[in-house]
Design a protein around this motif. Structure first.
Motif, PDB file in Angstrom:
ATOM      1  N   ARG A  16       7.528   5.790  16.454  1.00 30.83           N
ATOM      2  CA  ARG A  16       8.091   4.715  15.564  1.00 30.83           C
ATOM      3  C   ARG A  16       8.686   3.530  16.449  1.00 30.83           C
ATOM      4  NH1 ARG A  16      12.555   6.809  11.659  1.00 30.83           N
ATOM      5  NH2 ARG A  16      10.791   8.093  11.333  1.00 30.83           N
ATOM      6  N   ARG A  55       1.565   2.439  10.176  1.00 29.56           N
ATOM      7  CA  ARG A  55       2.189   2.001   8.791  1.00 29.56           C
ATOM      8  C   ARG A  55       2.983   1.049   9.114  1.00 29.56           C
ATOM      9  NH1 ARG A  55       2.513   2.169   3.589  1.00 29.56           N
ATOM     10  NH2 ARG A  55       4.406   2.161   2.457  1.00 29.56           N
ATOM     11  N   SER A  90       4.287  -3.660   2.726  1.00 27.94           N
ATOM     12  CA  SER A  90       4.125  -2.372   3.489  1.00 27.94           C
ATOM     13  C   SER A  90       2.467  -2.118   3.327  1.00 27.94           C
ATOM     14  CB  SER A  90       4.689  -1.084   2.880  1.00 27.94           C
ATOM     15  OG  SER A  90       6.261  -1.397   2.976  1.00 27.94           O
ATOM     16  N   GLN A  91       1.839  -1.837   4.645  1.00 29.98           N
ATOM     17  CA  GLN A  91       0.412  -1.691   4.781  1.00 29.98           C
ATOM     18  C   GLN A  91      -0.065  -0.680   5.771  1.00 29.98           C
ATOM     19  OE1 GLN A  91      -0.413  -6.051   6.495  1.00 29.98           O
ATOM     20  NE2 GLN A  91       1.230  -5.828   4.892  1.00 29.98           N
ATOM     21  N   ASN A  92      -1.136   0.007   5.713  1.00 29.39           N
ATOM     22  CA  ASN A  92      -1.679   0.956   6.312  1.00 29.39           C
ATOM     23  C   ASN A  92      -2.925   0.275   7.362  1.00 29.39           C
ATOM     24  OD1 ASN A  92       0.187   2.869   5.223  1.00 29.39           O
ATOM     25  ND2 ASN A  92      -1.254   2.921   3.695  1.00 29.39           N
ATOM     26  N   TYR A  93      -3.060   0.939   8.671  1.00 26.02           N
ATOM     27  CA  TYR A  93      -4.020   0.495   9.471  1.00 26.02           C
ATOM     28  C   TYR A  93      -4.497   1.830  10.128  1.00 26.02           C
ATOM     29  CZ  TYR A  93      -2.573  -4.191   8.442  1.00 26.02           C
ATOM     30  OH  TYR A  93      -2.124  -5.439   8.067  1.00 26.02           O
ATOM     31  N   VAL A 130      -2.857   6.692  11.659  1.00 25.91           N
ATOM     32  CA  VAL A 130      -2.620   5.698  10.984  1.00 25.91           C
ATOM     33  C   VAL A 130      -1.368   4.917  11.555  1.00 25.91           C
ATOM     34  CG1 VAL A 130      -2.319   4.631   8.716  1.00 25.91           C
ATOM     35  CG2 VAL A 130      -3.715   6.452   8.656  1.00 25.91           C
ATOM     36  N   LYS A 134       5.527   2.503  12.084  1.00 26.99           N
ATOM     37  CA  LYS A 134       5.101   3.954  12.090  1.00 26.99           C
ATOM     38  C   LYS A 134       3.762   4.269  12.217  1.00 26.99           C
ATOM     39  CE  LYS A 134       8.940   5.203   8.968  1.00 26.99           C
ATOM     40  NZ  LYS A 134       9.327   5.550   8.019  1.00 26.99           N
ATOM     41  N   ALA A 174       6.137  -0.958   7.359  1.00 28.65           N
ATOM     42  CA  ALA A 174       6.913  -0.901   6.329  1.00 28.65           C
ATOM     43  C   ALA A 174       7.969  -2.102   6.376  1.00 28.65           C
ATOM     44  CB  ALA A 174       7.318   0.312   6.363  1.00 28.65           C
ATOM     45  N   LEU A 233       1.934   5.055   1.004  1.00 29.72           N
ATOM     46  CA  LEU A 233       1.895   5.994   2.001  1.00 29.72           C
ATOM     47  C   LEU A 233       0.767   6.513   1.867  1.00 29.72           C
ATOM     48  CD1 LEU A 233       3.893   6.795   4.653  1.00 29.72           C
ATOM     49  CD2 LEU A 233       4.582   8.461   3.126  1.00 29.72           C
ATOM     50  N   PRO A 234       0.053   6.855   3.314  1.00 32.94           N
ATOM     51  CA  PRO A 234      -1.297   7.616   3.242  1.00 32.94           C
ATOM     52  C   PRO A 234      -1.148   9.103   2.581  1.00 32.94           C
ATOM     53  CG  PRO A 234      -1.073   6.555   5.323  1.00 32.94           C
ATOM     54  CD  PRO A 234       0.132   6.545   4.616  1.00 32.94           C
ATOM     55  N   GLU A 243       0.649  -1.058  -0.029  1.00 33.86           N
ATOM     56  CA  GLU A 243       0.076   0.063  -0.138  1.00 33.86           C
ATOM     57  C   GLU A 243       0.992   1.299  -0.106  1.00 33.86           C
ATOM     58  OE1 GLU A 243      -3.917  -1.180   2.319  1.00 33.86           O
ATOM     59  OE2 GLU A 243      -2.300  -0.485   3.463  1.00 33.86           O
TER      60      GLU A 243
END
Length: 186
Positions: free
Chosen positions: A75, A102, A150-153, A100, A90, A104, A46-47, A44
């Motif tokens: 971090r 992240r 790499s993903q965002n929550y 969010v 992060k 990575a 970066l937001p 994903e």
């Protein structure tokens, strides 16, 4: 006497394979061992900044600027627990004030029912850290999207991320941490 013994043993012996098959089926369902060899990679971006802003700063308008990039609030580096795990965590604050998490360069094993949790527990190395994260406060950010990449929550709006000090990749089925990171404020 021999005939009576064979008559008593026969029904038990006939039921044994059925019990073994049912036990094997339950074991496969519960442990899902094939997931250890199946990787799910998620990449994903970066937001993006959440607040609308002009494409470029306007020198004639005071206070106008290009969109701000997400600010790093905390971090940490993932350490291994039940399974070899690595990557960077992060905690980001977006332009609209939302948060969010992240992950990575995540690299861990796949498994059944993996979750991403923010917790108030300290990160401990080795076996001592496997089971500590459900002892205190935690908030689930959802299912792990993939065991690599790499993903965002999104952190729910009603959650104060400053009240949490760690993140874990948690196996909800077996109540064990695959890996965790201590979140250090920046």
């Amino acid at each position: 006497m021999g005939r009576l013994r064979r008559a008593l043993v026969r029904p038990w012996a006939a039921g044994l394979p059925a019990v073994a098959v049912a036990g094997a089926g339950f074991g496969l369902y519960w442990f899902q061992p094939w997931t250890l060899w199946q990787d799910e990679t998620v990449q994903e971006a970066l937001p993006a900044p959440s607040a609308p802003a002009p494409a470029a700063p306007d020198p004639d308008t005071p206070g106008s600027s290009a969109p701000a990039s997400p600010a790093i609030v905390a971090r940490g580096e993932l350490i291994s627990h039940e399974h070899a795990t690595s990557g960077t965590v992060k905690l980001l604050r977006l332009g609209d004030g939302s948060h969010v998490v992240r992950l990575a360069r995540l690299d861990t094993s796949n498994g059944p029912d993996l979750r991403v949790w923010l917790t108030d527990a300290p990160v401990k190395e080795g076996r001592a850290g496997w089971h500590v994260f459900d002892d205190g406060r935690y908030v689930s950010l959802g299912k792990l999207k993939g065991n690599k990449g790499s993903q965002n929550y999104t952190v729910p709006e009603d959650v104060d991320p400053a009240s949490f000090r760690s993140l874990t990749i948690w196996c909800d089925r077996f109540d064990v941490s695959f890996g965790a990171a201590e979140l250090t404020p920046t």
